[in-house]
Design a protein around this motif. Sequence first.
Motif, short mmCIF file in Angstrom:
data_model
loop_
_atom_site.label_atom_id
_atom_site.label_comp_id
_atom_site.label_asym_id
_atom_site.label_seq_id
_atom_site.Cartn_x
_atom_site.Cartn_y
_atom_site.Cartn_z
N PRO A 47 -44.56 78.61 30.98
CA PRO A 47 -43.56 77.55 30.87
C PRO A 47 -43.63 76.72 29.59
CG PRO A 47 -44.50 77.55 33.08
CD PRO A 47 -45.32 78.50 32.25
N VAL A 48 -44.77 76.69 28.92
CA VAL A 48 -44.87 75.93 27.67
C VAL A 48 -44.76 76.82 26.45
CG1 VAL A 48 -46.15 74.06 28.77
CG2 VAL A 48 -47.39 75.87 27.61
N GLY A 49 -44.41 78.10 26.66
CA GLY A 49 -44.14 78.99 25.55
C GLY A 49 -45.35 79.65 24.91
N VAL A 50 -46.47 79.71 25.64
CA VAL A 50 -47.64 80.41 25.13
C VAL A 50 -48.06 81.48 26.13
CG1 VAL A 50 -48.45 78.42 23.78
CG2 VAL A 50 -49.32 78.75 26.08
N THR A 51 -48.91 82.36 25.68
CA THR A 51 -49.45 83.39 26.57
C THR A 51 -50.84 82.96 27.02
OG1 THR A 51 -50.59 84.65 24.85
CG2 THR A 51 -48.24 85.18 25.22
N ALA A 52 -51.36 83.65 28.01
CA ALA A 52 -52.72 83.37 28.47
C ALA A 52 -53.72 83.56 27.33
CB ALA A 52 -53.08 84.26 29.66
#
Length: 163
Positions: A33-38
Motif C-alpha cells: 500500500p505504500v508503494g514498496v516491496t517486501a
Amino acid sequence: MVSNDQELLGAAALMAFKLNGQFLELAEHLARPVGVTATWWQVLGAVLHTPLTVSAIAREMGITRQAVQRTADVLVGKGLMEYRDNPAHRRAKLVAGTPEGLEAIRAISPHHAVHAAQLADLLGRSEFAAAVATLTKLSEALDALDLEPCAGSAAPVPPSAVD
C-alpha cells in the motif's frame, strides 16, 4: 513425533521455509500500500537508524551481497536511498535512507503494529517472546555449525544430477 536428529533438522528446515513464505506474504501485504516491496522494505529497514555498507546489510539479513546491491541500486534510483562516503573504507560506500525512503517505512508502521498486536494476542506475548528467543538461538547455532565436508562422507552430488 520427530524421532531422530536428522528428522529434527529436516522438520526445522521445512518449518523455517514455511515461516519465510508466511513472513514474506505478510511483508508484501504491509509494504504494497505504500508503494514498496517486501525486499525494498527489508533493505530500507536495515538502514533505518544508521547507514551501513552493502556487505553489512547482507550479513545482517543472511542474504547475498549481490542481492542487496541490486536492491540498493534500485532504491537509490527511485530516490529512497543514497550512497554516502564511508570514512572507514574508501571503496565500500555507506547506504542510507533518504527522507522519502524513511517516510515510506514510517507509513508501514501503523499496519505493522496492528498485525504485531494480533499475532501477540494469538500466541500470547510471553509465548511470542519465547518463540523469538528460540529462533534467535537456532540461528546462532546454525551460524556455529562446521560446514566443512564430513570425513568419510559421500562426494557432493552436482546440481544437474539431482534434476
